[in-house]
Enzyme design. Structure first.
Site, PDB file in Angstrom:
ATOM      1  CB  CYS A  86       8.329   9.356   3.154  1.00 26.15           C
ATOM      2  SG  CYS A  86       9.791   8.409   3.646  1.00 26.15           S
ATOM      3  CG  HIS A 203       6.007   6.042   0.619  1.00 25.97           C
ATOM      4  ND1 HIS A 203       6.421   7.129  -0.132  1.00 25.97           N
ATOM      5  CD2 HIS A 203       7.030   5.748   1.456  1.00 25.97           C
ATOM      6  CE1 HIS A 203       7.657   7.467   0.230  1.00 25.97           C
ATOM      7  NE2 HIS A 203       8.044   6.650   1.191  1.00 25.97           N
ATOM      8  CD  GLU A 205       3.792   7.698  -2.443  1.00 20.48           C
ATOM      9  OE1 GLU A 205       5.034   7.686  -2.326  1.00 20.48           O
ATOM     10  OE2 GLU A 205       3.027   7.912  -1.469  1.00 20.48           O
TER      11      GLU A 205
END
Length: 231
Positions: A86, A203, A205
């Site tokens: 990002c 993302h 994660e």
């Protein structure tokens, strides 16, 4: 394999990445402050999401001047693994580690939702454990995720198989409707010519634990660990 997660003033996904790498992937991981010149012998670097330096001037425009990014550039030039997520992707383009730029979303609004991305190549450490054409569900959360580049750069990315992810439908179709931000040719992630630097807007994660409802993103980190084990 030791990971380093950068911290800039305004980063807000650094702790998420640190948690996933350390607690879920069970890998050694450390935080690296933006003023540091030392990457502490890390094998891979994560440039996390957030709003580095408040996104003043442009997203990533100030972060590229931080001492740690000079160290990251040298690290990448030597073949070290770098993933920018990002805002991290934006920083990598501003730093010249990846081509193109990230502009404001086509709809001029912040978007935060799960999306589907299709794996376009497995010829990279970040996707070597995946299958070409498979679809991952990973969330996005950005205002400036509209990837753009000139025609020559786009042609080069295609010729060199450097488009790593594209926004797609759940069954893997590349459509206008599947594109959340207007990114050219539905591009969600690209790598450098050396294939050791990846920038992606989604993302991973945030899609790495069952508690979050999505786990596809964790496979990208698993691929990195697997690639390093083969070196």
């Amino acid at each position: 394999m030791k990971f380093g997660v950068l911290i800039f003033p305004g980063s807000n996904c650094d702790h998420d990445a640190h948690w996933v790498l350390g607690q879920v992937a069970k890998q050694p991981v450390t935080f690296l402050w933006h003023e540091s010149h030392d990457l502490e012998n890390c094998d891979a670097i994560v440039v996390p999401g957030g709003f580095a330096y408040g996104d003043y001037l442009r997203t990533g425009a100030i972060a590229k001047f931080s001492p740690v990014m000079e160290a990251v550039r040298k690290f990448a030039d030597k073949g070290g693994l770098v993933i920018g997520i990002c805002n991290g992707f934006q920083i990598l383009t501003e730093s010249g580690l990846l081509p193109g730029a990230l502009l404001r979303n086509e709809g001029l609004k912040y978007i935060c939702k799960p999306v589907n991305i299709r794996v376009e190549t497995t010829d990279a450490p970040f996707t070597q454990g995946l299958k070409k054409g498979e679809v991952l569900q990973v969330p996005i959360g950005h205002m400036e995720g509209n990837y753009v580049c000139d025609d020559a750069t786009l042609a080069e990315l295609k010729k060199q198989d450097r488009i790593v992810f594209r926004y797609a439908t759940p069954d893997g179709q590349i459509t206008r409707e599947a594109n959340p931000n207007g990114s050219i040719e539905n591009i969600a992630g690209i790598c450098n010519e050396g294939r050791n630097v990846l920038g992606m807007m989604p993302h991973p994660e945030r899609a790495s634990e069952n508690e979050l409802g999505m786990t596809d993103g964790f496979r990208i980190f698993e691929s990195m660990v697997g690639a390093m084990a083969k070196r």
